[in-house]
Design a protein around this motif. Structure first.
Motif, PDB file in Angstrom:
ATOM      1  N   LEU A   1      53.671 -81.663  13.999  1.00 25.81           N
ATOM      2  CA  LEU A   1      54.115 -81.886  12.627  1.00 25.81           C
ATOM      3  C   LEU A   1      53.589 -83.207  12.079  1.00 25.81           C
ATOM      4  O   LEU A   1      53.212 -83.298  10.907  1.00 25.81           O
ATOM      5  N   VAL A   2      53.553 -84.242  12.911  1.00 30.93           N
ATOM      6  CA  VAL A   2      52.992 -85.529  12.490  1.00 30.93           C
ATOM      7  C   VAL A   2      51.512 -85.372  12.162  1.00 30.93           C
ATOM      8  O   VAL A   2      51.016 -85.888  11.153  1.00 30.93           O
ATOM      9  N   PHE A   3      50.808 -84.637  13.012  1.00 34.18           N
ATOM     10  CA  PHE A   3      49.376 -84.397  12.790  1.00 34.18           C
ATOM     11  C   PHE A   3      49.155 -83.647  11.486  1.00 34.18           C
ATOM     12  O   PHE A   3      48.310 -84.030  10.667  1.00 34.18           O
ATOM     13  N   VAL A   4      49.921 -82.581  11.267  1.00 33.18           N
ATOM     14  CA  VAL A   4      49.764 -81.773  10.056  1.00 33.18           C
ATOM     15  C   VAL A   4      50.111 -82.588   8.817  1.00 33.18           C
ATOM     16  O   VAL A   4      49.410 -82.521   7.797  1.00 33.18           O
ATOM     17  N   GLY A   5      51.189 -83.363   8.881  1.00 35.29           N
ATOM     18  CA  GLY A   5      51.581 -84.178   7.736  1.00 35.29           C
ATOM     19  C   GLY A   5      50.507 -85.175   7.343  1.00 35.29           C
ATOM     20  O   GLY A   5      50.176 -85.319   6.160  1.00 35.29           O
ATOM     21  N   ALA A   6      49.932 -85.855   8.334  1.00 32.15           N
ATOM     22  CA  ALA A   6      48.860 -86.815   8.040  1.00 32.15           C
ATOM     23  C   ALA A   6      47.597 -86.110   7.574  1.00 32.15           C
ATOM     24  O   ALA A   6      46.865 -86.615   6.721  1.00 32.15           O
ATOM     25  N   LEU A   7      47.340 -84.913   8.147  1.00 26.34           N
ATOM     26  CA  LEU A   7      46.157 -84.150   7.764  1.00 26.34           C
ATOM     27  C   LEU A   7      46.218 -83.755   6.290  1.00 26.34           C
ATOM     28  O   LEU A   7      45.201 -83.736   5.596  1.00 26.34           O
ATOM     29  N   LEU A   8      47.409 -83.448   5.801  1.00 28.61           N
ATOM     30  CA  LEU A   8      47.573 -83.017   4.421  1.00 28.61           C
ATOM     31  C   LEU A   8      47.683 -84.194   3.462  1.00 28.61           C
ATOM     32  O   LEU A   8      47.360 -84.084   2.277  1.00 28.61           O
ATOM     33  N   ASP A   9      48.144 -85.330   3.959  1.00 24.85           N
ATOM     34  CA  ASP A   9      48.364 -86.481   3.087  1.00 24.85           C
ATOM     35  C   ASP A   9      47.058 -87.110   2.619  1.00 24.85           C
ATOM     36  O   ASP A   9      46.955 -87.565   1.479  1.00 24.85           O
ATOM     37  N   ALA A  10      46.040 -87.146   3.475  1.00 21.51           N
ATOM     38  CA  ALA A  10      44.779 -87.805   3.130  1.00 21.51           C
ATOM     39  C   ALA A  10      44.086 -87.170   1.923  1.00 21.51           C
ATOM     40  O   ALA A  10      43.645 -87.887   1.015  1.00 21.51           O
ATOM     41  N   PRO A  11      43.953 -85.826   1.850  1.00 22.35           N
ATOM     42  CA  PRO A  11      43.363 -85.244   0.639  1.00 22.35           C
ATOM     43  C   PRO A  11      44.178 -85.541  -0.611  1.00 22.35           C
ATOM     44  O   PRO A  11      43.623 -85.664  -1.708  1.00 22.35           O
ATOM     45  N   GLY A  12      45.507 -85.663  -0.466  1.00 24.76           N
ATOM     46  CA  GLY A  12      46.327 -86.004  -1.622  1.00 24.76           C
ATOM     47  C   GLY A  12      46.005 -87.381  -2.149  1.00 24.76           C
ATOM     48  O   GLY A  12      45.915 -87.588  -3.369  1.00 24.76           O
ATOM     49  N   ALA A  13      45.826 -88.351  -1.247  1.00 22.48           N
ATOM     50  CA  ALA A  13      45.468 -89.709  -1.666  1.00 22.48           C
ATOM     51  C   ALA A  13      44.084 -89.717  -2.314  1.00 22.48           C
ATOM     52  O   ALA A  13      43.859 -90.394  -3.329  1.00 22.48           O
ATOM     53  N   THR A  14      43.143 -88.962  -1.743  1.00 25.78           N
ATOM     54  CA  THR A  14      41.809 -88.870  -2.333  1.00 25.78           C
ATOM     55  C   THR A  14      41.875 -88.236  -3.714  1.00 25.78           C
ATOM     56  O   THR A  14      41.197 -88.675  -4.650  1.00 25.78           O
ATOM     57  N   ALA A  15      42.703 -87.189  -3.864  1.00 29.27           N
ATOM     58  CA  ALA A  15      42.819 -86.495  -5.147  1.00 29.27           C
ATOM     59  C   ALA A  15      43.383 -87.414  -6.223  1.00 29.27           C
ATOM     60  O   ALA A  15      42.921 -87.403  -7.373  1.00 29.27           O
ATOM     61  N   ARG A  16      44.391 -88.221  -5.882  1.00 32.84           N
ATOM     62  CA  ARG A  16      44.952 -89.138  -6.877  1.00 32.84           C
ATOM     63  C   ARG A  16      43.931 -90.196  -7.279  1.00 32.84           C
ATOM     64  O   ARG A  16      43.861 -90.599  -8.443  1.00 32.84           O
ATOM     65  N   ALA A  17      43.117 -90.651  -6.309  1.00 28.99           N
ATOM     66  CA  ALA A  17      42.061 -91.606  -6.649  1.00 28.99           C
ATOM     67  C   ALA A  17      41.021 -90.965  -7.560  1.00 28.99           C
ATOM     68  O   ALA A  17      40.532 -91.590  -8.511  1.00 28.99           O
ATOM     69  N   ALA A  18      40.662 -89.704  -7.282  1.00 27.98           N
ATOM     70  CA  ALA A  18      39.675 -89.005  -8.102  1.00 27.98           C
ATOM     71  C   ALA A  18      40.221 -88.682  -9.487  1.00 27.98           C
ATOM     72  O   ALA A  18      39.472 -88.628 -10.471  1.00 27.98           O
ATOM     73  N   LEU A  19      41.526 -88.468  -9.585  1.00 29.49           N
ATOM     74  CA  LEU A  19      42.176 -88.160 -10.860  1.00 29.49           C
ATOM     75  C   LEU A  19      42.337 -89.405 -11.726  1.00 29.49           C
ATOM     76  O   LEU A  19      42.420 -89.315 -12.961  1.00 29.49           O
ATOM     77  N   PHE A  20      42.358 -90.557 -11.094  1.00 28.38           N
ATOM     78  CA  PHE A  20      42.673 -91.808 -11.782  1.00 28.38           C
ATOM     79  C   PHE A  20      41.743 -92.121 -12.960  1.00 28.38           C
ATOM     80  O   PHE A  20      42.228 -92.479 -14.042  1.00 28.38           O
ATOM     81  N   PRO A  21      40.412 -92.016 -12.822  1.00 29.99           N
ATOM     82  CA  PRO A  21      39.552 -92.328 -13.977  1.00 29.99           C
ATOM     83  C   PRO A  21      39.841 -91.476 -15.207  1.00 29.99           C
ATOM     84  O   PRO A  21      39.711 -91.949 -16.341  1.00 29.99           O
ATOM     85  N   ASP A  22      40.248 -90.233 -15.012  1.00 28.12           N
ATOM     86  CA  ASP A  22      40.543 -89.361 -16.153  1.00 28.12           C
ATOM     87  C   ASP A  22      41.774 -89.829 -16.915  1.00 28.12           C
ATOM     88  O   ASP A  22      41.776 -89.849 -18.153  1.00 28.12           O
ATOM     89  N   VAL A  23      42.830 -90.216 -16.197  1.00 23.45           N
ATOM     90  CA  VAL A  23      44.036 -90.656 -16.897  1.00 23.45           C
ATOM     91  C   VAL A  23      43.840 -92.040 -17.502  1.00 23.45           C
ATOM     92  O   VAL A  23      44.453 -92.369 -18.526  1.00 23.45           O
ATOM     93  N   VAL A  24      42.978 -92.859 -16.883  1.00 26.65           N
ATOM     94  CA  VAL A  24      42.665 -94.158 -17.470  1.00 26.65           C
ATOM     95  C   VAL A  24      41.914 -93.974 -18.783  1.00 26.65           C
ATOM     96  O   VAL A  24      42.194 -94.649 -19.789  1.00 26.65           O
TER      97      VAL A  24
END
Length: 408
Positions: A103-126
């Motif tokens: 579960l720890v592995f899966v949670g971290a595996l899923l969290d990284a794309p979420g952080a990348t997605a928010r970074a990629a989304l950031f220029p659009d909202v700015v």
């Protein structure tokens, strides 16, 4: 209302990062108190770290295909489910150590794309908010610094007051709140997802890597990030040993860590206020030059007030570096490639950390904390010298692309 998506993304980042910090306290503590094994605790921490590198590297293509907003929401929901499963199983049928690791592995595996997605989304909202990227990225970096600075103590308090399992329930809820903020306040993107435009998975991954390799400035930035993370990775361990050897108190160690983090937060917010007026290359390199000065000062084994001042200087100098680099990256990287390129850069940065910790731990055990700080300072100064001598970094000061013109 045009700025509501930006503020919502700030809040989602804060909640997600704070939740991660709480989990990094609660999960090892739960394992240690239930098994009594430091080895198993370290193994669980390893399974929390390993997937971050893998998911950041390979998940970037998924971010581009699924879309930045959708990936952020899906990743938060999946992370919430993975975290909630730990206390749920523990409270019902019981949880085996292998299940916890999975579960720890899966949670971290899923969290990284979420952080990348928010970074990629950031220029659009700015862009929607009509805010300068320097200001927005400085605030974002300050929020990230603050979330990490507050999250770990908050996790310790929660574990002490309500217990590790209850803290994990709160962590799971925090991911749901993060997802809800993005769903409610961040508009759907107008651009077509990359999955409708590109080919096979590994072809898309290779396209992102080719962009990094072919663009001189991006390549130079990646090299500097890899080297500096490799050198600075053992910093917390070395600082703990240094505080024990020189001052003898855990409170002094906490003071040094707090000053370093607080000064970095102040530096990031300072860049947010005036970063758009500063020459980028000179600011970037001068800030980098301030970091090894702090390490070299500690190598002299000074009195505690001098050590505090040295770390305040190093932290404040480090504060503007990430928001400045992020600003430059958003101007260079095409929107359709943000996920895989931001993910690859993030993976490269994280990949250097375990090796740095391993080497640094061996060095500090062999020669002591002061000598290790001296070696770190000299190596970082060498990297800064590479930056001053590399003409590629002059491209930081070039005019922005038409898509990234700042608001008046």
């Amino acid at each position: 209302m045009r700025r509501a998506p930006l503020y919502a993304l700030y809040a989602a980042d804060t909640i997600s990062l704070s939740g991660n910090a709480v989990a990094q306290i609660a999960i090892p503590w739960y394992v240690l108190t239930t098994t009594g094994s430091a080895t198993l605790t370290a193994l669980v921490v390893f399974f929390n770290f390993l997937p971050i590198v893998l998911a950041a590297f390979f998940g970037g293509v998924v971010v581009d295909r699924l879309g930045f907003r959708a990936t952020s929401v899906v990743a938060d929901l999946a992370s919430s489910a993975a975290v909630a499963a730990i206390p749920l199983l523990a409270a019902t049928v019981g949880i085996e150590i292998w299940q916890l690791m999975m579960l720890v592995f899966v949670g971290a595996l899923l969290d990284a794309p979420g952080a990348t997605a928010r970074a990629a989304l950031f220029p659009d909202v700015v862009e929607l908010a009509a805010v300068r990227m320097e200001r927005a990225s400085g605030v974002r970096s300050g929020i990230q610094q603050g979330a990490q600075l507050i999250g770990a103590p908050l996790g310790g308090v929660l574990v002490a007051v309500v217990g590790a399992t209850a803290a994990l329930w709160l962590d799971a809820v925090s991911f749901l709140v993060s997802a809800a903020l993005v769903v409610v306040f961040v508009p759907r993107p107008q651009r077509t997802p990359a999955s409708e435009q590109q080919g096979r998975f590994f072809e898309e991954l290779a396209e992102g890597l080719r962009f990094i390799w072919s663009h001189r400035l991006v390549r130079a930035v990646v090299v500097m990030v890899l080297l500096t993370n490799l050198i600075e990775a053992p910093g917390p361990v070395v600082l703990a040993v240094f505080a024990r050897e020189e001052y003898g108190s855990a409170a002094d160690f906490g003071l040094l860590v707090g000053v370093l983090g607080g000064a970095a937060l102040a530096g990031a917010l300072g860049y947010s206020a005036i970063g758009h007026r500063l020459p980028r290359r000179r600011t970037f390199l001068l800030c980098f030059a301030g970091v090894p000065v702090g390490y070299l000062a500690l190598a002299a084994q000074p009195a505690l007030p001098v050590a505090v001042a040295a770390l305040a200087l190093a932290g404040f100098a480090a504060g503007p570096i990430n928001p400045l680099l992020f600003t430059v990256q958003t101007e260079i990287v095409p929107a359709a490639l943000r996920g895989r390129i931001f993910g690859a850069i993030r993976a490269g940065a994280w990949a250097a950390i375990p090796l740095g910790i391993l080497v640094g731990g061996a060095v500090v055990a062999a020669v002591g904390a002061a000598a290790t700080f001296f070696a770190m300072g000299v190596l970082l100064a060498t990297v800064v010298g590479y930056g001053f001598l590399n003409p590629t970094f002059r491209e930081m000061d070039r005019a922005k692309s038409p898509e990234q013109k700042p608001p008046p």
